[in-house]
Design a protein around this motif. Structure first.
Motif, PDB file in Angstrom:
ATOM      1  N   ALA A   1     -26.128 -20.942 -30.809  1.00  0.00           N
ATOM      2  CA  ALA A   1     -27.531 -20.643 -30.522  1.00  0.00           C
ATOM      3  C   ALA A   1     -28.165 -21.847 -29.852  1.00  0.00           C
ATOM      4  CB  ALA A   1     -28.282 -20.310 -31.807  1.00  0.00           C
ATOM      5  N   PHE A   2     -28.958 -21.588 -28.829  1.00  0.00           N
ATOM      6  CA  PHE A   2     -29.688 -22.671 -28.174  1.00  0.00           C
ATOM      7  C   PHE A   2     -31.049 -22.819 -28.833  1.00  0.00           C
ATOM      8  CE2 PHE A   2     -32.595 -24.311 -24.877  1.00  0.00           C
ATOM      9  CZ  PHE A   2     -31.993 -25.552 -24.696  1.00  0.00           C
ATOM     10  N   ILE A   3     -31.349 -24.024 -29.289  1.00  0.00           N
ATOM     11  CA  ILE A   3     -32.638 -24.303 -29.924  1.00  0.00           C
ATOM     12  C   ILE A   3     -33.479 -25.095 -28.946  1.00  0.00           C
ATOM     13  CG2 ILE A   3     -33.815 -25.197 -31.963  1.00  0.00           C
ATOM     14  CD1 ILE A   3     -31.749 -23.025 -32.591  1.00  0.00           C
ATOM     15  N   HIS A   4     -34.437 -24.424 -28.328  1.00  0.00           N
ATOM     16  CA  HIS A   4     -35.303 -25.065 -27.341  1.00  0.00           C
ATOM     17  C   HIS A   4     -36.275 -26.007 -28.054  1.00  0.00           C
ATOM     18  CE1 HIS A   4     -38.018 -25.569 -23.941  1.00  0.00           C
ATOM     19  NE2 HIS A   4     -37.120 -24.985 -23.173  1.00  0.00           N
ATOM     20  N   PRO A   5     -36.629 -27.131 -27.450  1.00  0.00           N
ATOM     21  CA  PRO A   5     -37.553 -28.042 -28.131  1.00  0.00           C
ATOM     22  C   PRO A   5     -38.989 -27.547 -28.225  1.00  0.00           C
ATOM     23  CG  PRO A   5     -36.921 -28.921 -25.987  1.00  0.00           C
ATOM     24  CD  PRO A   5     -36.049 -27.735 -26.233  1.00  0.00           C
ATOM     25  N   PHE A   6     -39.399 -26.595 -27.356  1.00  0.00           N
ATOM     26  CA  PHE A   6     -40.796 -26.155 -27.439  1.00  0.00           C
ATOM     27  C   PHE A   6     -41.065 -24.729 -26.962  1.00  0.00           C
ATOM     28  CE2 PHE A   6     -40.273 -28.634 -23.487  1.00  0.00           C
ATOM     29  CZ  PHE A   6     -40.678 -27.729 -22.515  1.00  0.00           C
ATOM     30  N   ASP A   7     -40.130 -24.095 -26.269  1.00  0.00           N
ATOM     31  CA  ASP A   7     -40.439 -22.807 -25.638  1.00  0.00           C
ATOM     32  C   ASP A   7     -39.617 -21.667 -26.246  1.00  0.00           C
ATOM     33  OD1 ASP A   7     -41.427 -20.888 -23.970  1.00  0.00           O
ATOM     34  OD2 ASP A   7     -40.605 -21.715 -22.113  1.00  0.00           O
ATOM     35  N   ASP A   8     -40.036 -21.204 -27.414  1.00  0.00           N
ATOM     36  CA  ASP A   8     -39.358 -20.105 -28.108  1.00  0.00           C
ATOM     37  C   ASP A   8     -40.344 -19.515 -29.113  1.00  0.00           C
ATOM     38  OD1 ASP A   8     -37.849 -18.477 -29.834  1.00  0.00           O
ATOM     39  OD2 ASP A   8     -36.090 -19.766 -29.751  1.00  0.00           O
ATOM     40  N   PRO A   9     -40.585 -18.195 -29.090  1.00  0.00           N
ATOM     41  CA  PRO A   9     -41.517 -17.587 -30.046  1.00  0.00           C
ATOM     42  C   PRO A   9     -41.194 -17.901 -31.503  1.00  0.00           C
ATOM     43  CG  PRO A   9     -40.987 -16.030 -28.306  1.00  0.00           C
ATOM     44  CD  PRO A   9     -40.075 -17.211 -28.111  1.00  0.00           C
ATOM     45  N   LEU A  10     -39.922 -18.096 -31.831  1.00  0.00           N
ATOM     46  CA  LEU A  10     -39.570 -18.463 -33.204  1.00  0.00           C
ATOM     47  C   LEU A  10     -40.151 -19.829 -33.562  1.00  0.00           C
ATOM     48  CD1 LEU A  10     -35.841 -17.297 -33.458  1.00  0.00           C
ATOM     49  CD2 LEU A  10     -37.778 -16.390 -34.765  1.00  0.00           C
ATOM     50  N   LEU A  11     -40.140 -20.741 -32.613  1.00  0.00           N
ATOM     51  CA  LEU A  11     -40.737 -22.063 -32.854  1.00  0.00           C
ATOM     52  C   LEU A  11     -42.220 -21.933 -33.128  1.00  0.00           C
ATOM     53  CD1 LEU A  11     -39.089 -24.211 -30.015  1.00  0.00           C
ATOM     54  CD2 LEU A  11     -38.355 -24.034 -32.390  1.00  0.00           C
ATOM     55  N   TRP A  12     -42.912 -21.159 -32.302  1.00  0.00           N
ATOM     56  CA  TRP A  12     -44.359 -21.012 -32.466  1.00  0.00           C
ATOM     57  C   TRP A  12     -44.685 -20.365 -33.811  1.00  0.00           C
ATOM     58  CZ3 TRP A  12     -44.171 -17.983 -27.272  1.00  0.00           C
ATOM     59  CH2 TRP A  12     -43.706 -18.842 -26.253  1.00  0.00           C
ATOM     60  N   GLN A  13     -43.875 -19.396 -34.197  1.00  0.00           N
ATOM     61  CA  GLN A  13     -44.079 -18.739 -35.487  1.00  0.00           C
ATOM     62  C   GLN A  13     -43.945 -19.749 -36.622  1.00  0.00           C
ATOM     63  OE1 GLN A  13     -41.455 -15.384 -36.151  1.00  0.00           O
ATOM     64  NE2 GLN A  13     -41.845 -15.388 -38.348  1.00  0.00           N
ATOM     65  N   GLY A  14     -42.960 -20.626 -36.521  1.00  0.00           N
ATOM     66  CA  GLY A  14     -42.775 -21.642 -37.556  1.00  0.00           C
ATOM     67  C   GLY A  14     -43.879 -22.671 -37.559  1.00  0.00           C
TER      68      GLY A  14
ATOM     69  N   ALA B   1     -45.391 -42.411 -23.744  1.00  0.00           N
ATOM     70  CA  ALA B   1     -45.319 -41.358 -24.765  1.00  0.00           C
ATOM     71  C   ALA B   1     -44.266 -40.346 -24.348  1.00  0.00           C
ATOM     72  CB  ALA B   1     -46.682 -40.694 -24.940  1.00  0.00           C
ATOM     73  N   THR B   2     -43.013 -40.753 -24.432  1.00  0.00           N
ATOM     74  CA  THR B   2     -41.915 -39.931 -23.926  1.00  0.00           C
ATOM     75  C   THR B   2     -41.773 -38.611 -24.676  1.00  0.00           C
ATOM     76  OG1 THR B   2     -40.389 -41.190 -25.325  1.00  0.00           O
ATOM     77  CG2 THR B   2     -40.615 -41.898 -23.037  1.00  0.00           C
ATOM     78  N   SER B   3     -42.267 -38.540 -25.909  1.00  0.00           N
ATOM     79  CA  SER B   3     -42.208 -37.275 -26.638  1.00  0.00           C
ATOM     80  C   SER B   3     -43.146 -36.223 -26.045  1.00  0.00           C
ATOM     81  CB  SER B   3     -42.544 -37.496 -28.123  1.00  0.00           C
ATOM     82  OG  SER B   3     -41.545 -38.261 -28.747  1.00  0.00           O
ATOM     83  N   LEU B   4     -44.042 -36.661 -25.168  1.00  0.00           N
ATOM     84  CA  LEU B   4     -44.905 -35.726 -24.443  1.00  0.00           C
ATOM     85  C   LEU B   4     -44.334 -35.444 -23.056  1.00  0.00           C
ATOM     86  CD1 LEU B   4     -48.482 -37.147 -25.224  1.00  0.00           C
ATOM     87  CD2 LEU B   4     -47.153 -35.464 -26.509  1.00  0.00           C
ATOM     88  N   GLY B   5     -43.066 -35.826 -22.846  1.00  0.00           N
ATOM     89  CA  GLY B   5     -42.520 -35.892 -21.508  1.00  0.00           C
ATOM     90  C   GLY B   5     -41.991 -34.622 -20.892  1.00  0.00           C
ATOM     91  N   ALA B   6     -42.633 -33.489 -21.106  1.00  0.00           N
ATOM     92  CA  ALA B   6     -42.265 -32.270 -20.375  1.00  0.00           C
ATOM     93  C   ALA B   6     -43.033 -32.266 -19.057  1.00  0.00           C
ATOM     94  CB  ALA B   6     -42.600 -31.041 -21.192  1.00  0.00           C
ATOM     95  N   LYS B   7     -42.328 -32.125 -17.947  1.00  0.00           N
ATOM     96  CA  LYS B   7     -42.996 -32.137 -16.646  1.00  0.00           C
ATOM     97  C   LYS B   7     -43.881 -30.913 -16.454  1.00  0.00           C
ATOM     98  CE  LYS B   7     -40.620 -33.535 -13.057  1.00  0.00           C
ATOM     99  NZ  LYS B   7     -39.533 -33.671 -12.057  1.00  0.00           N
ATOM    100  N   GLN B   8     -43.609 -29.857 -17.239  1.00  0.00           N
ATOM    101  CA  GLN B   8     -44.420 -28.639 -17.137  1.00  0.00           C
ATOM    102  C   GLN B   8     -44.516 -28.002 -18.510  1.00  0.00           C
ATOM    103  OE1 GLN B   8     -43.647 -26.126 -13.724  1.00  0.00           O
ATOM    104  NE2 GLN B   8     -43.878 -24.274 -14.963  1.00  0.00           N
ATOM    105  N   VAL B   9     -45.730 -27.603 -18.915  1.00  0.00           N
ATOM    106  CA  VAL B   9     -45.902 -26.946 -20.209  1.00  0.00           C
ATOM    107  C   VAL B   9     -45.323 -25.541 -20.153  1.00  0.00           C
ATOM    108  CG1 VAL B   9     -47.927 -28.244 -20.941  1.00  0.00           C
ATOM    109  CG2 VAL B   9     -48.215 -26.140 -19.616  1.00  0.00           C
ATOM    110  N   CYS B  10     -44.989 -25.005 -21.316  1.00  0.00           N
ATOM    111  CA  CYS B  10     -44.462 -23.653 -21.364  1.00  0.00           C
ATOM    112  C   CYS B  10     -45.538 -22.645 -20.944  1.00  0.00           C
ATOM    113  CB  CYS B  10     -43.928 -23.321 -22.760  1.00  0.00           C
ATOM    114  SG  CYS B  10     -45.146 -23.285 -24.091  1.00  0.00           S
ATOM    115  N   GLN B  11     -45.103 -21.506 -20.465  1.00  0.00           N
ATOM    116  CA  GLN B  11     -46.012 -20.473 -19.976  1.00  0.00           C
ATOM    117  C   GLN B  11     -46.998 -20.036 -21.056  1.00  0.00           C
ATOM    118  OE1 GLN B  11     -46.189 -19.340 -16.854  1.00  0.00           O
ATOM    119  NE2 GLN B  11     -47.778 -17.815 -17.266  1.00  0.00           N
ATOM    120  N   GLN B  12     -46.522 -19.966 -22.300  1.00  0.00           N
ATOM    121  CA  GLN B  12     -47.385 -19.533 -23.399  1.00  0.00           C
ATOM    122  C   GLN B  12     -48.566 -20.479 -23.582  1.00  0.00           C
ATOM    123  OE1 GLN B  12     -47.556 -16.859 -24.994  1.00  0.00           O
ATOM    124  NE2 GLN B  12     -48.330 -17.163 -27.066  1.00  0.00           N
TER     125      GLN B  12
END
Length: 305
Positions: free
Chosen positions: A125-138, A213-224
């Motif tokens: 299973a691929f666990i995305h760091p920020f873009d997955d509805p399961l993550l948001w639910q958690g 602040a490399t933990s903020l280092g996504a070049k683009q936010v998720c669509q959600q």
């Protein structure tokens, strides 16, 4: 049984005095792996394990990878985390400490992410760091805990990287009928992908991430996260690296908790609220944590700002 812990919700006298508001802290820096990431990552890993997946693969600059590694160890499943070259040696060590395999690939997260995807097999299973509805639910469980406490803030302050925490908090607000509560989404200059998206009214990729602040280092936010910014009261705020680092040091002195600059961004706004935030008396700050930066490193960064 969830893998994350219910974290303390505490009033902050130092932040309240500094801001002139009633500031409360949700201390997710006290999660077992040091950040809020475990809420969504733990839920996702448990869900995929129930589906029969026998291995987890993730891409991360640090905290998400540590959370996946921790969840995998708790569930007795092997984990591979692909990190970019910019990931600190401390972060790599913390991932390995959880018995996970670390692969270094690429100069930035998006390159590490592409390679991680290539490692997937039918049983993984691929666990995305920020873009997955399961993550948001958690992540939404953070708001559930605040609701149960009986405290309703007038506004919420949090940091934004890829947008997973923002999406989760908004989901928590919606499912508890708190959609009227505004969210102040804070980023550092050089990693402000949400601010760029909101300004252009479309998801926008930064040319590069230049913030410490490399933990903020996504070049683009998720669509959600972008869509939520167009649908509900979300205020974008950008601070400098120096302000985030100052907030880290001040918070360590005030509350004896060391957090990363990514978390320091939200704290910077809480210590020195904008005119928009000053309109709200009762403020909840999500202390999202982070364990990949040492105090020595924070001071080195501060000296160079």
């Amino acid at each position: 049984m969830s893998l994350h812990l219910e974290t303390p919700l505490v009033p902050s006298r130092p932040l309240s005095l500094a801001s002139g508001q009633d500031v409360w802290l949700k201390l997710d820096a006290l999660q077992p792996c040091g950040s809020f990431k475990l809420r969504g990552v733990g839920l996702a890993c448990q869900a995929y394990a129930r589906q029969g997946k026998r291995r987890f693969v993730s891409s991360s600059g640090g905290n998400a990878g540590i959370a996946v590694a921790y969840a995998g160890r708790c569930l007795g499943l092997p984990v591979t985390v692909v990190v970019p070259q910019t990931t600190t040696e401390r972060a790599r060590q913390l991932i390995r400490q959880e018995d996970a395999e670390v692969i270094v690939h690429g100069s930035a997260w998006h390159e590490a992410n592409a390679y991680a995807q290539s490692l997937l097999t039918d049983d993984a299973a691929f666990i995305h760091p920020f873009d997955d509805p399961l993550l948001w639910q958690g992540h939404a469980s953070l708001i559930d805990e605040v609701v149960i406490s009986g405290f309703k803030p007038d506004a919420i302050v949090l940091s934004v990287g890829g947008g997973g925490l923002l999406a989760g908090v908004c989901e928590g607000l919606a499912r508890n009928d708190w959609a009227d509560v505004p969210v102040f989404a804070v980023e550092t200059d050089g990693a402000a992908s949400l601010a760029a998206a909101m300004a252009s009214k479309a998801p926008t990729a930064l040319p590069a991430v230049t913030s410490v602040a490399t933990s903020l280092g996504a070049k683009q936010v998720c669509q959600q996260a972008f869509e939520l910014s167009q649908q509900r009261p979300i205020h974008s705020h950008v601070v400098t690296d120096a302000q985030a680092l100052d907030a880290c040091e001040r918070f360590l002195l005030d509350h004896r908790i060391l957090v990363e600059p990514a978390c320091g961004a939200a704290l910077a706004l809480a210590y020195a609220p904008s005119e928009a935030l000053k309109a709200y008396q009762s403020v909840l700050v999500v202390v999202c944590g982070g364990v990949t930066a040492t105090h020595e490193q924070i001071r080195e960064w501060r000296a160079s700002c």
